[in-house]
Design an enzyme around this catalytic site. Structure first.
Site, PDB file in Angstrom:
ATOM      1  N   ASN A   4       9.723  59.853 -21.592  1.00 49.18           N
ATOM      2  CA  ASN A   4       9.091  59.082 -22.669  1.00 49.18           C
ATOM      3  C   ASN A   4       9.538  57.639 -22.500  1.00 49.18           C
ATOM      4  OD1 ASN A   4       8.199  57.917 -25.029  1.00 49.18           O
ATOM      5  ND2 ASN A   4       9.584  59.051 -26.387  1.00 49.18           N
ATOM      6  N   TRP A   5       8.612  56.816 -22.002  1.00 46.75           N
ATOM      7  CA  TRP A   5       8.989  55.429 -21.676  1.00 46.75           C
ATOM      8  C   TRP A   5       9.104  54.535 -22.915  1.00 46.75           C
ATOM      9  CZ3 TRP A   5       5.756  53.816 -16.694  1.00 46.75           C
ATOM     10  CH2 TRP A   5       6.246  54.535 -15.606  1.00 46.75           C
ATOM     11  N   LYS A   6       8.640  55.027 -24.063  1.00 47.29           N
ATOM     12  CA  LYS A   6       8.642  54.212 -25.296  1.00 47.29           C
ATOM     13  C   LYS A   6       8.010  52.841 -25.001  1.00 47.29           C
ATOM     14  CE  LYS A   6      12.462  56.939 -26.920  1.00 47.29           C
ATOM     15  NZ  LYS A   6      13.548  57.114 -27.846  1.00 47.29           N
TER      16      LYS A   6
ATOM     17  N   HIS B 264       6.519  61.829 -33.044  1.00 44.99           N
ATOM     18  CA  HIS B 264       7.863  61.473 -32.569  1.00 44.99           C
ATOM     19  C   HIS B 264       8.670  60.917 -33.743  1.00 44.99           C
ATOM     20  CE1 HIS B 264      11.073  59.299 -30.570  1.00 44.99           C
ATOM     21  NE2 HIS B 264      10.867  60.092 -29.536  1.00 44.99           N
TER      22      HIS B 264
ATOM     23  N   GLU C 190      10.492  58.467 -34.099  1.00 46.72           N
ATOM     24  CA  GLU C 190      10.372  57.021 -34.335  1.00 46.72           C
ATOM     25  C   GLU C 190       9.078  56.703 -35.081  1.00 46.72           C
ATOM     26  OE1 GLU C 190      11.136  55.900 -30.267  1.00 46.72           O
ATOM     27  OE2 GLU C 190      13.223  56.511 -30.551  1.00 46.72           O
TER      28      GLU C 190
ATOM     29  N   GLU D 289      13.558  67.671 -31.198  1.00 44.70           N
ATOM     30  CA  GLU D 289      14.414  66.513 -30.980  1.00 44.70           C
ATOM     31  C   GLU D 289      15.177  66.200 -32.259  1.00 44.70           C
ATOM     32  OE1 GLU D 289      12.843  63.725 -27.737  1.00 44.70           O
ATOM     33  OE2 GLU D 289      11.600  63.340 -29.476  1.00 44.70           O
TER      34      GLU D 289
ATOM     35  N   GLY E 205      18.709  58.716 -28.667  1.00 50.46           N
ATOM     36  CA  GLY E 205      19.255  57.391 -28.350  1.00 50.46           C
ATOM     37  C   GLY E 205      20.676  57.186 -28.824  1.00 50.46           C
TER      38      GLY E 205
ATOM     39  N   SER F 188      19.151  62.295 -26.137  1.00 51.27           N
ATOM     40  CA  SER F 188      20.288  61.954 -25.268  1.00 51.27           C
ATOM     41  C   SER F 188      20.465  62.900 -24.081  1.00 51.27           C
ATOM     42  CB  SER F 188      21.583  61.868 -26.092  1.00 51.27           C
ATOM     43  OG  SER F 188      21.503  60.786 -27.009  1.00 51.27           O
TER      44      SER F 188
ATOM     45  N   GLY G 170      14.091  60.143 -23.070  1.00 53.21           N
ATOM     46  CA  GLY G 170      13.810  58.735 -23.341  1.00 53.21           C
ATOM     47  C   GLY G 170      14.565  57.852 -22.354  1.00 53.21           C
ATOM     48  N   GLY G 171      15.679  57.297 -22.808  1.00 54.66           N
ATOM     49  CA  GLY G 171      16.462  56.328 -22.020  1.00 54.66           C
ATOM     50  C   GLY G 171      16.663  56.717 -20.564  1.00 54.66           C
TER      51      GLY G 171
HETATM   52  P1  PGA Z   1      16.611  59.585 -25.700  1.00 53.95           P
HETATM   53  O1  PGA Z   1      15.175  59.652 -26.417  1.00 53.95           O
HETATM   54  O2  PGA Z   1      16.535  60.487 -24.485  1.00 53.95           O
HETATM   55  O3  PGA Z   1      16.771  58.133 -25.310  1.00 53.95           O
HETATM   56  O4  PGA Z   1      17.617  60.053 -26.674  1.00 53.95           O
HETATM   57  C1  PGA Z   1      14.459  60.862 -26.501  1.00 53.95           C
HETATM   58  C2  PGA Z   1      13.162  60.621 -27.219  1.00 53.95           C
HETATM   59  O5  PGA Z   1      13.118  59.775 -28.116  1.00 53.95           O
HETATM   60  O6  PGA Z   1      12.147  61.270 -26.916  1.00 53.95           O
END
Ligand code: PGA
Length: 264
Positions: free
Chosen positions: A13-15, A98, A100, A170, A176, A216, A237-238
Site C-alpha cells: 500500500n503505497w499511500k 482503510h 486512515e 489491520e 505505522g 507494521s 505500508g511503509g
Molecule cells: P504500515 O501500514 O505497514 O506502514 O504499518 C499498513 C497500512 O496502513 O496498510
C-alpha cells in the site's frame, strides 16, 4: 477445507507516496524479481500512476489497484473518483475502508458498505480493511468491532459475490507504529474474522476468503505472521516502499506458502 487452498496475497500500500518516475523505476525492478512467485503480488498505488503502470506490468504477475473510490457511479462529487474510472485506467482491485480513510476522512461502515457494493458492480476486487483502535482493544471490544465492521461493511451483499473479496485485518494501533500485533494476537483476530464471515455467508465461502494482516509488517516479522493458519497474506505500508524489503517479504512468503501446502 484447509488454509492451503487459499492463495497467499502480498499487497503493498503505497499511500500518498511515489511520483510517476519513482513508480516506474520501482515496478521495472520488481517485475523480474517476482517472475517465479507463487504468492500473488498486488500494489495499491496513487490514482495518477495506475494507467502508466498498466503498460509496464503487461505479462507480469503484478496486480495493480487503487486505495479508495467513491460509492456513486458518477456525479457532481468534486475531487472524488469512481470505480468505473479506476477500472478504465486498469485497476483490478481497490482498498476500501482503510483506517486512515475511516479516521481522517470520517468514513463510516454504511458508506464503506456502499463502496464495496459499487466495487463489485464495477468488477473491481474489493479489499475491505477493518480493525480496532488501541482504546477499543484495551476495553476488550476487539471482537465487537470486528463483528460490526464486517457485518455492516458486507450487509446486503450476496454470498456468491463475496468469494472474490479480500479482508485486511489491520489493528489501528499497529499501523505505522512499529508495533505489529504478535503472531498469536493476529491469528486470534483472523480466526474470529473467519468465524464471523462464516456466520454472514457460509463456512465454505469463509474458508475461501483471503484474510490479510496489516500493521507494521516488515522483513523480520512477515514470515512468522504468515505461518499462522488464518493469515493468508499481508497488507504492507511503509515497508512496501522499499524495493529490497518488499522483495524480501515476498520471498519469505513463498517458503511459508510451500510449507502450508505441504501440510494439507
Ligand atoms: P504500515 O501500514 O505497514 O506502514 O504499518 C499498513 C497500512 O496502513 O496498510
Amino acid at each position: 477445507m484447509g488454509q492451503g487452498h487459499r492463495p497467499q496475497v502480498i499487497t503493498g500500500n503505497w499511500k500518498m507516496y511515489k511520483t510517476l518516475e519513482e513508480a516506474l523505476t520501482f515496478v521495472k525492478e520488481l517485475i523480474p524479481k517476482i517472475k517465479d512467485s507463487v504468492s500473488k503480488v498486488y500494489i495499491a498505488v496513487p490514482f495518477t500512476v495506475i494507467q502508466p503502470l498498466v503498460k509496464e506490468i503487461e505479462g507480469s504477475k503484478l496486480v495493480l489497484g487503487a486505495q479508495n473510490m467513491n460509492d456513486a457511479s458518477e456525479g457532481a462529487f468534486t475531487g472524488e473518483i469512481a470505480g468505473k474510472m479506476l477500472k478504465d485506467a486498469g485497476a483490478q482491485f481497490v482498498l476500501l475502508g482503510h483506517s486512515e480513510r475511516r479516521r481522517i476522512f470520517k468514513e463510516d461502515n454504511a458508506f464503506i458498505n456502499r463502496k464495496v457494493k459499487r466495487a463489485i458492480q464495477d468488477k473491481l476486487q474489493p479489499v475491505l480493511c477493518i480493525g480496532e483502535t488501541k482504546e477499543e482493544r484495551e476495553a476488550k471490544q476487539t471482537e465487537e468491532i470486528i463483528r460490526k465492521q464486517l457485518s455492516e461493511g458486507l450487509a446486503g451483499i450476496e454470498s456468491h459475490d463475496l468469494n472474490n473479496l479480500i479482508i485486511a485485518y489491520e489493528p489501528v494501533w499497529a499501523i505505522g507504529s512499529n508495533e505489529s500485533a504478535t503472531a498469536e494476537v493476529a491469528q486470534e483476530a483472523h480466526r474470529f474474522c473467519r468465524q464471523v464471515l462464516a456466520e454472514i455467508t457460509s463456512q465454505e465461502i469463509a474458508d475461501q476468503i483471503v484474510i490479510q494482516y496489516g500493521g507494521s509488517v516488515n522483513a523480520s516479522n512477515a514470515e512468522e505472521l504468515l505461518s499462522q493458519p488464518d493469515i493468508d497474506g499481508l497488507l504492507i505500508g511503509g515497508a512496501s516502499l522499499s524495493l529490497e524489503t518488499f522483495v524480501q517479504i515476498i520471498h519469505d512468503s513463498e517458503s511459508v506458502l510451500n510449507r502450508k501446502v505441504e501440510t494439507i
